[in-house]
Design a protein around this motif. Structure first.
Motif, mmCIF file in Angstrom:
data_model
loop_
_atom_site.group_PDB
_atom_site.id
_atom_site.type_symbol
_atom_site.label_atom_id
_atom_site.label_comp_id
_atom_site.label_asym_id
_atom_site.label_seq_id
_atom_site.Cartn_x
_atom_site.Cartn_y
_atom_site.Cartn_z
ATOM 1 N N MET A 296 2.940 10.712 -54.876
ATOM 2 C CA MET A 296 2.201 11.947 -54.604
ATOM 3 C C MET A 296 1.067 12.109 -55.608
ATOM 4 O O MET A 296 -0.004 12.618 -55.271
ATOM 5 N N ARG A 297 1.287 11.683 -56.832
ATOM 6 C CA ARG A 297 0.218 11.729 -57.838
ATOM 7 C C ARG A 297 -0.845 10.684 -57.548
ATOM 8 O O ARG A 297 -2.047 10.979 -57.578
ATOM 9 N N TRP A 298 -0.421 9.460 -57.270
ATOM 10 C CA TRP A 298 -1.323 8.317 -57.229
ATOM 11 C C TRP A 298 -2.117 8.235 -55.927
ATOM 12 O O TRP A 298 -3.269 7.832 -55.927
ATOM 13 N N CYS A 299 -1.497 8.617 -54.811
ATOM 14 C CA CYS A 299 -2.203 8.514 -53.519
ATOM 15 C C CYS A 299 -1.838 9.666 -52.600
ATOM 16 O O CYS A 299 -1.667 9.477 -51.389
ATOM 17 N N GLY A 300 -1.679 10.851 -53.168
ATOM 18 C CA GLY A 300 -1.335 12.025 -52.367
ATOM 19 C C GLY A 300 -2.372 12.311 -51.301
ATOM 20 O O GLY A 300 -3.574 12.099 -51.506
ATOM 21 N N PRO A 301 -1.959 12.814 -50.133
ATOM 22 C CA PRO A 301 -2.896 13.044 -49.032
ATOM 23 C C PRO A 301 -3.811 14.248 -49.222
ATOM 24 O O PRO A 301 -4.902 14.289 -48.656
ATOM 25 N N VAL A 302 -3.377 15.241 -50.006
ATOM 26 C CA VAL A 302 -4.192 16.446 -50.223
ATOM 27 C C VAL A 302 -4.853 16.335 -51.582
ATOM 28 O O VAL A 302 -4.185 16.303 -52.611
ATOM 29 N N GLN A 303 -6.181 16.285 -51.605
ATOM 30 C CA GLN A 303 -6.893 16.006 -52.851
ATOM 31 C C GLN A 303 -7.702 17.179 -53.389
ATOM 32 O O GLN A 303 -8.241 17.109 -54.488
ATOM 33 N N GLY A 304 -7.748 18.258 -52.625
ATOM 34 C CA GLY A 304 -8.437 19.456 -53.093
ATOM 35 C C GLY A 304 -7.790 20.684 -52.490
ATOM 36 O O GLY A 304 -7.205 20.624 -51.398
ATOM 37 N N THR A 305 -7.844 21.799 -53.198
ATOM 38 C CA THR A 305 -7.185 23.024 -52.734
ATOM 39 C C THR A 305 -8.103 23.854 -51.844
ATOM 40 O O THR A 305 -9.284 23.567 -51.683
ATOM 41 N N ARG A 306 -7.539 24.889 -51.290
ATOM 42 C CA ARG A 306 -8.355 25.899 -50.613
ATOM 43 C C ARG A 306 -9.240 26.557 -51.662
ATOM 44 O O ARG A 306 -8.927 26.581 -52.859
ATOM 45 N N ILE A 307 -10.313 27.117 -51.209
ATOM 46 C CA ILE A 307 -11.276 27.751 -52.117
ATOM 47 C C ILE A 307 -10.688 29.041 -52.671
ATOM 48 O O ILE A 307 -10.085 29.841 -51.950
ATOM 49 N N ARG A 308 -10.830 29.220 -53.979
ATOM 50 C CA ARG A 308 -10.455 30.463 -54.657
ATOM 51 C C ARG A 308 -11.726 31.214 -55.064
ATOM 52 O O ARG A 308 -12.799 30.626 -55.125
ATOM 53 N N TYR A 309 -11.550 32.510 -55.401
ATOM 54 C CA TYR A 309 -12.672 33.341 -55.841
ATOM 55 C C TYR A 309 -12.287 34.052 -57.132
ATOM 56 O O TYR A 309 -11.159 34.539 -57.264
ATOM 57 N N ALA A 310 -13.211 34.108 -58.063
ATOM 58 C CA ALA A 310 -12.944 34.772 -59.344
ATOM 59 C C ALA A 310 -13.071 36.283 -59.182
ATOM 60 O O ALA A 310 -14.066 36.773 -58.643
ATOM 61 N N THR A 311 -12.056 37.021 -59.651
ATOM 62 C CA THR A 311 -12.113 38.481 -59.569
ATOM 63 C C THR A 311 -12.857 39.089 -60.748
ATOM 64 O O THR A 311 -13.155 40.285 -60.752
ATOM 65 N N GLU A 312 -13.118 38.256 -61.765
ATOM 66 C CA GLU A 312 -13.923 38.661 -62.914
ATOM 67 C C GLU A 312 -14.502 37.388 -63.530
ATOM 68 O O GLU A 312 -14.160 36.278 -63.120
ATOM 69 N N ASP A 313 -15.355 37.522 -64.506
ATOM 70 C CA ASP A 313 -15.909 36.347 -65.168
ATOM 71 C C ASP A 313 -14.794 35.596 -65.900
ATOM 72 O O ASP A 313 -14.036 36.192 -66.676
ATOM 73 N N VAL A 314 -14.697 34.286 -65.653
ATOM 74 C CA VAL A 314 -13.658 33.462 -66.271
ATOM 75 C C VAL A 314 -14.302 32.222 -66.885
ATOM 76 O O VAL A 314 -14.926 31.439 -66.176
ATOM 77 N N PRO A 315 -14.164 32.025 -68.204
ATOM 78 C CA PRO A 315 -14.724 30.819 -68.823
ATOM 79 C C PRO A 315 -13.868 29.584 -68.523
ATOM 80 O O PRO A 315 -12.639 29.633 -68.570
ATOM 81 N N ILE A 316 -14.536 28.486 -68.200
ATOM 82 C CA ILE A 316 -13.894 27.179 -68.033
ATOM 83 C C ILE A 316 -14.690 26.211 -68.894
ATOM 84 O O ILE A 316 -15.825 25.859 -68.567
#
Length: 422
Positions: A296-316
């Motif tokens: 599941m780590r090496w060749c998992g079929p799902v490679q990206g999540t659904r889109i999320r939205y920030a409810t406030e400013d969040v530093p990354i």
């Protein structure tokens, strides 16, 4: 991979770049080392989204309640629903869009908990363990039939094993009659097509089918999950609306077989192209739980999540996701992050120290962690174990580079897996 562009000084990645889609494992790994997150663009969007790629940042986006799935949950702003735009761009009729936009996967807070609780009992560890004998019986039956599907000694493992196993299990659990299951397979193919307008008809057919099945099951109740949901709806409409009832069944059936089918397909291909790992698993079937995690780590079929939205400013890192901005967590990048995994490009079925421990994010993380993960892992363990036991000389019938894949961003799906049973 084409050179990313820029906007306002930030790198923009073409998420539909064929080179990136053909090698997301290496492509996103290279991008991840350039920056913790970048902007990503694809057809149907007027402006780019953020893509987050490092392991700890991905876990933050998936677990931090400042990121929500429904843009309406962002306070004090009129945030555009990107998935709504994408669905409209694919030609889906507006009256059918809610069945793709308003599922348990898109709900936040109390709504998410309300919907999840309605079905969570069917996927507890105890209930999944009780299902194992049935999963094993279905697996053995499919393997009994497998030689009969061979042509010139070659059989397509996707068509005749990887797909039928999980769709049979989830349809039995939910309550889809046996005679209707092949049609669901065809509808599922259409729903994941990128051809313009191809999604509309299968979606319409699935929704109409579920409405009809609800009526039949209401007249003749059984002990399946659908009957339980109908009872929850009829006893208290505030717990589950008409649209939510249909959407829940649609979501469970699709999510309950698509991911597992491609985990089995991808995982089998990976093992057959890594003879040392295959030999280790044959020598010690007790490694199966750890092997499923690693696959599941090496060749998992799902490679990206659904889109999320920030409810406030969040530093990354050194950047900031502003309130209302859309973010996608790139699971394939997090699962290959050397900050968390030693030698991440190497397939190692002994990597996990405990088959019950999960370090990878192939099933997601946080409140929206995959509801059916335990069932998917069990089906993977049973499928790989029985397949390797029954066919000790199993081998690919084509060169690895000739295995066909469906072009679908943030997904790794084989269209066929031709093998010789030996």
């Amino acid at each position: 991979m084409s050179t990313p562009g820029t906007t306002s000084g930030t790198t923009v990645v073409d998420l539909f770049d064929p080179q990136l889609a053909s090698d997301p494992f290496g492509g996103y790994s290279r991008l991840r080392e350039q920056a913790p997150m970048m902007r990503g663009s694809f057809p149907g969007l007027s402006s780019p989204i953020w893509i987050v790629m490092r392991y700890e940042d991905v876990k933050t986006v998936l677990s931090d309640r400042r990121f929500v799935n429904n843009p309406a949950s962002v306070p004090g702003s009129d945030v555009q629903n990107i998935r709504e735009n994408l669905i409209e761009a694919r030609g889906i009729p507006r009256e059918y869009a809610p069945y793709l936009l308003d599922s348990v996967l898109d709900a936040d807070g109390d709504d998410h908990l309300r919907l999840r609780r309605l079905v969570s009992r069917a996927f507890t560890a105890r209930r999944v363990a009780e299902l194992r004998p049935r999963v094993e019986a279905i697996t053995e039956d499919l393997l009994d039939r497998l030689p009969g599907h061979a042509e010139d000694g070659v059989v397509d493992l996707i068509e005749h094993f990887a797909y039928p196993l999980p769709i049979t299990v989830i349809c039995e659990l939910v309550g889809i009659p046996e005679e209707d299951r092949p049609q669901w397979r065809e509808w599922g193919k259409g729903l994941f097509s990128l051809e313009p307008g191809a999604v509309s008809e299968p979606l319409r057919a699935m929704v109409d089918y579920i409405h009809d099945l609800v009526g039949r099951r209401r007249a003749e109740p059984t002990g399946d999950l659908l009957t339980g949901l109908i009872r929850a709806h009829d006893e208290d409409g505030d717990r589950l609306s008409d649209t939510e009832l249909v959407t829940m069944i649609l979501t469970l059936v699709l999510a309950g077989h698509e991911t597992t089918a491609h985990l089995i397909g991808n995982g089998t291909a990976a093992l057959l192209t890594h003879p040392g790992q295959l030999a280790a698993l044959r020598a010690d079937p007790g490694l199966l739980p750890r092997a499923v995690h690693e696959l599941m780590r090496w060749c998992g079929p799902v490679q990206g999540t659904r889109i999320r939205y920030a409810t406030e400013d969040v530093p990354i890192g050194d950047l900031t996701v502003r309130r209302g901005e859309p973010v996608m967590a790139v699971l394939v990048s997090a699962n290959y992050d050397p900050r968390r995994f030693d030698d991440p490009d190497r397939l190692d079925v002994t990597r996990e120290s405990d088959g019950h421990k999960e370090v990878h994010v192939g099933f997601g993380h946080g409140l929206h962690y995959c509801l059916g993960a335990a069932l998917a892992r069990q089906e993977g363990e049973v499928a790989f174990g029985a397949l390797l036991r029954r066919h000790p000389r199993l081998a690919l019938a084509v060169a690895p580079e000739d295995l066909g894949r469906q072009f679908l961003p943030f997904s790794w799906r084989l269209t066929r897996l031709p093998v010789r049973l030996g």
